[in-house]
Enzyme design. Structure first.
Site, mmCIF file in Angstrom:
data_model
loop_
_atom_site.group_PDB
_atom_site.id
_atom_site.type_symbol
_atom_site.label_atom_id
_atom_site.label_comp_id
_atom_site.label_asym_id
_atom_site.label_seq_id
_atom_site.Cartn_x
_atom_site.Cartn_y
_atom_site.Cartn_z
ATOM 1 C CG LEU A 1 -1.892 1.169 1.353
ATOM 2 C CD1 LEU A 1 -2.915 1.133 0.222
ATOM 3 C CD2 LEU A 1 -2.592 1.138 2.703
ATOM 4 C CG HIS B 1 5.521 5.873 11.288
ATOM 5 N ND1 HIS B 1 4.921 6.987 10.750
ATOM 6 C CD2 HIS B 1 6.848 6.154 11.344
ATOM 7 C CE1 HIS B 1 5.832 7.901 10.485
ATOM 8 N NE2 HIS B 1 7.014 7.419 10.844
#
Length: 346
Positions: free
Chosen positions: A129, A233
């Protein structure tokens, strides 16, 4: 209006250009391969994956691209590997625990541990992705992500349980992975980027050769390494939220390089499976207060998916002529659609 379709060999230059624009941002973010030979292999595998005679998940690599129909530019990618670990090992750390107790001393201690694991072997992985920074708006990230689960809803026989997705781990103020620094870097003798590149290109034997196979006692690791275990993250949190909405959950497995969480779901539990419908198309004017929906044309050859305003009832899905043309469908063709929004159902 952007459209998702399957990648093909003719997309090589456009995908290479996308990766070149991404530059260092791709490090640790995606398992898209770099280099002519690796890209050629991936695109050839992507074309083979959509062959009509595929009836079982044996490691096929599906790759989708997000295209701007106005210019033909490719601005994003997403993919599914139908069965991981079938041709090369697939490693995760399983976050477990060991209990030590002494009745004589009245001591009972539970110690968190990391086990090098192949537990996800055979599962299908949502991966690759990436969305160009300028296109991270207007629902494009959602379109890229959901195109994969809508494909699974249409062709469940091509994919395995569980579906998994590995998410990027946290970085410190210097842009480095505290998990990498505190654990795998001591054993692998290479940089994070090099290890990730080798693993992403299918070279996994070095992991078995160099990484410890015994359980790692987490309290022995430096505090910042411990804190990174299972954390996502900040830039990846929107992708995590999309997956969680779809039905994915964290089951205590993490990436062996950056400690980011792996989430999983069963095919039948996906929102795209439970809340989508198949209906024939009626090409007509769509009312201004129509609903927003994810729509796919259900094909393998010539697959298209997009997000658009639609009208619907019990019998048909109304698409505007422009939307129908972008999906390459006409009145009477079947599509799969899913109304988007909290609590929305067709």
């Amino acid at each position: 209006m952007t459209v998702v379709r399957f990648a093909c060999a003719a997309d090589k230059d456009a995908v290479a250009s996308l990766l070149e624009r991404a530059g260092p941002e791709l490090d640790g973010l995606t398992n898209l391969p770099s280099g002519d030979e690796n890209l050629d292999r991936l695109l050839a595998a992507a074309e083979a994956a959509v062959a009509p005679d595929v009836s079982a998940p044996t490691g096929q690599e599906y790759l989708m691209v997000l295209e701007d129909p106005e210019t033909g530019a490719i601005v994003g990618t997403s993919g599914i590997i139908a069965g991981v670990g079938l041709s090369d090992a697939f490693y995760s750390y399983r976050v477990g625990r060991i209990v030590h107790a002494s009745r004589r001393l009245g001591v009972h201690v539970t110690i968190p541990t990391l086990y090098l694991s192949n537990d996800y072997t055979g599962g299908s992985e949502l991966c690759r992705l990436y969305l160009d920074a300028e296109w991270r708006k207007s629902g494009n990230g959602r379109l890229l992500s959901l195109s994969r689960t809508m494909l699974v809803a249409d062709h469940p026989e091509r994919f395995s349980d569980p579906l998994i997705a590995e998410l990027r781990g946290v970085l410190d103020e210097n842009g480095e992975s505290p998990f990498w620094i505190g654990l795998p870097s001591h054993f692998l003798g290479m940089s994070f980027v090099e290890a990730d590149r080798r693993s992403g290109s299918g070279e996994k034997t070095f992991i078995a050769e160099l990484m410890p196979t015994q359980p790692i006692y987490v309290p022995l690791l430096r505090p910042e390494t411990q804190e990174a275990i299972g954390r996502t993250h900040p830039d990846t949190e929107p992708a995590l939220r999309l997956l969680q909405e779809e039905g994915f959950r964290y089951e205590h497995y993490i990436d062996i390089f950056d400690g980011g969480p792996t989430v999983e779901a069963n095919r039948d539990d996906l929102l795209s499976t439970r809340e989508s419908r198949v209906a024939p198309v009626a090409v007509s004017r769509v009312a201004a207060r129509a609903a927003q929906a994810m729509v796919t044309n259900r094909r393998l050859e010539g697959f298209r998916s997009l997000i658009a305003q639609v009208g619907f009832d019990e019998h048909e899905l109304r698409l505007s002529p422009d939307v129908a043309a972008r999906l390459d469908v006409t009145t009477g063709d079947e599509v799969r659609f899913r109304i988007l929004g909290p609590g929305a159902r067709p």
